[in-house]
Structure formats: C-alpha cells, structure tokens
Design an enzyme around this catalytic site. Structure first.
Site, mmCIF file in Angstrom:
data_model
loop_
_atom_site.group_PDB
_atom_site.id
_atom_site.type_symbol
_atom_site.label_atom_id
_atom_site.label_comp_id
_atom_site.label_asym_id
_atom_site.label_seq_id
_atom_site.Cartn_x
_atom_site.Cartn_y
_atom_site.Cartn_z
ATOM 1 N N TYR A 1 7.226 5.898 -5.944
ATOM 2 C CA TYR A 1 7.086 4.816 -4.845
ATOM 3 C C TYR A 1 5.546 4.596 -4.668
ATOM 4 C CZ TYR A 1 5.258 8.359 -1.503
ATOM 5 O OH TYR A 1 4.602 9.331 -1.003
ATOM 6 N N CYS A 2 5.204 3.491 -3.924
ATOM 7 C CA CYS A 2 3.955 3.156 -3.643
ATOM 8 C C CYS A 2 3.654 2.393 -2.444
ATOM 9 C CB CYS A 2 3.392 2.246 -5.072
ATOM 10 S SG CYS A 2 4.081 0.694 -5.413
ATOM 11 N N ARG A 3 2.963 1.323 -2.478
ATOM 12 C CA ARG A 3 2.303 0.703 -1.087
ATOM 13 C C ARG A 3 3.633 -0.201 -0.347
ATOM 14 N NH1 ARG A 3 -3.264 -1.200 -3.445
ATOM 15 N NH2 ARG A 3 -4.398 0.702 -3.120
#
Length: 243
Positions: free
Chosen positions: A177-179
């Site tokens: 996952y990221c932003r």
C-alpha cells in the site's frame, strides 16, 4: 427570518474552502499531508515547486483552516487540521472520478495498466491480516511510515524494494500500500514482486483511507494543540470577504 446579508456571508465562507482547493498544487499538498506532517522544504520537493511558492500555497491552506502548524525549535511542521480534511479530499476525488469525463484517461496515462494487478479492499485486507496469511508492505518514503502506518506493516520504500526482497517473510502474499488510489508506488511494488516470483496484491486505496475509517494504525506525530498560532485561524467573515 434570517438576514440575507448574513446568509451570503455564511455561504461565501463555505465556498472559501472549495476555493482554496481549486489549485492542483494545493490539492497535492493536501495529498502529501494526508500521510503525516511535513516541513515546507519536504513539501516543496514532493510537489516540484520552489520553497517560496510552496509557502504561499501553505499560507492559503492555513487561512482556510485546512492546515495547522507545530513548531519544533526553529522548524515549523504542517499537518492537516483533522480527519474531515482527509474525507474532503477523498470526496473531491470521488466526485471527479464520477463526473469528469477525461479523468479515467488521465489516470491511466499516469498510473499505467492496472489490469494485471490483484487488488484487495480494506475489509479484505483486514480479514486476511486477522487470518495471518499476508505480509503488509508499506512502500511510501520512510518519513511517511514514521508518521503513521497500518499496524504490523513492514516498511520498504519502493525505490529500495528490489534490493531488499530477502527481508520479506516467505510463504505469504505480500499486500503493498502507499498514499492512495492514485499513487503509483504500490503498483510499482506489486510489479517488482511479481517479476521476482512473489505473490502480491495492492490495497485498493492507501494509508489515509485506512486510518480515517478507524482501522488499526501505529505511529503518528505528536498532537497539535487546537490553537497553535492565532495567525493560522481567521474568522468566517474575513474568509468570506477575501473570496
């Protein structure tokens, strides 16, 4: 019966929030600060602007009440004023995705082909974390991980992933996952993992959405007092008059 002039002022104040969000660069700043607090130099680097231009954008966000500050020594850190700002930014993206005709095309140019990438919803990831059959991988820059991350996540920034694959536990699917939905880091991570023979998927959105819905998180910056600086707050009337 309410006074008409008062109603005009009230609705102008409502609109002032939309006005300050009517800049792509300020929207980028909100997106960056949804990951955690930052100094102006860090924000400027993230959005590809000079420190002076970034400071001007931040002052507008401060006057609108969307951003507040914390001073540590000689440094000033900026952060979103509350979860409602994260929700506002999510609503802006959602409405745009439903009503701006070319948005899908623009997103595809930026993000590339996602058709081969498995995606998990927040609910699915939460269930699989409880079952213990996934490794949750945070591929954002390390300062963002320190500011707050999904409970139990492993931090390997996407730029370092190819050289650090041996640090990942084996035998479980890696969920990166990221932003958020329009962040490329998780996509790049999943492609790297696939190329190296690892089962991988991406979270459907990112850390801000996970956090604001009350799912388990760790880390985070110290709380900002509600009255950090009188200059960061203006009256509803003065906001409306400036719009």
């Amino acid at each position: 019966m309410g006074d008409r002039a008062a109603k005009v002022t009230l609705f102008d104040a409502f609109a002032s929030v939309a006005k300050v969000m009517g800049s792509g660069r300020r929207a980028e700043i909100v997106d960056v600060l949804a990951q955690g607090e930052r100094g102006v130099d860090e924000i400027a680097m993230e959005i590809g602007q000079s420190t002076a231009n970034t400071s001007q954008h931040l002052q507008q966000l401060l006057r609108s009440g969307l951003v507040i500050t914390r001073r540590q020594g000689t440094r000033i850190y900026y952060r979103l004023s509350g979860p409602a700002v994260v929700q506002l930014w999510a609503a802006v993206r959602r409405v745009a995705s439903e009503h701006v005709a070319e948005l899908d095309e623009l997103a595809a140019v930026y993000l590339g082909d996602r058709s081969a990438l498995d995606t998990l919803t927040r609910t699915e990831l939460s269930e699989r974390m409880a079952a213990g059959d996934v490794v949750v991988l945070d591929v954002r820059p390390e300062p963002e991980f320190r500011s707050g991350h999904i409970t139990g996540a492993v931090s390997i920034p996407v730029k370092e992933l190819a050289g650090r694959l041996k640090e990942l536990p084996t035998g479980r699917t890696v969920v990166a996952y990221c932003r958020g939905q329009y962040c490329v880091f998780a996509d790049e991570a999943v492609r790297t993992l696939h190329q190296n023979g690892l089962a991988a998927a991406r979270l459907e959105d990112g850390y801000p959405e996970w956090s604001v819905t009350g799912l388990p998180v760790e880390g985070g910056a110290p709380p900002v007092p509600p009255k950090t600086d009188s200059r960061t707050r203006v009256s509803m009337r003065s906001r409306a008059n400036s719009s």
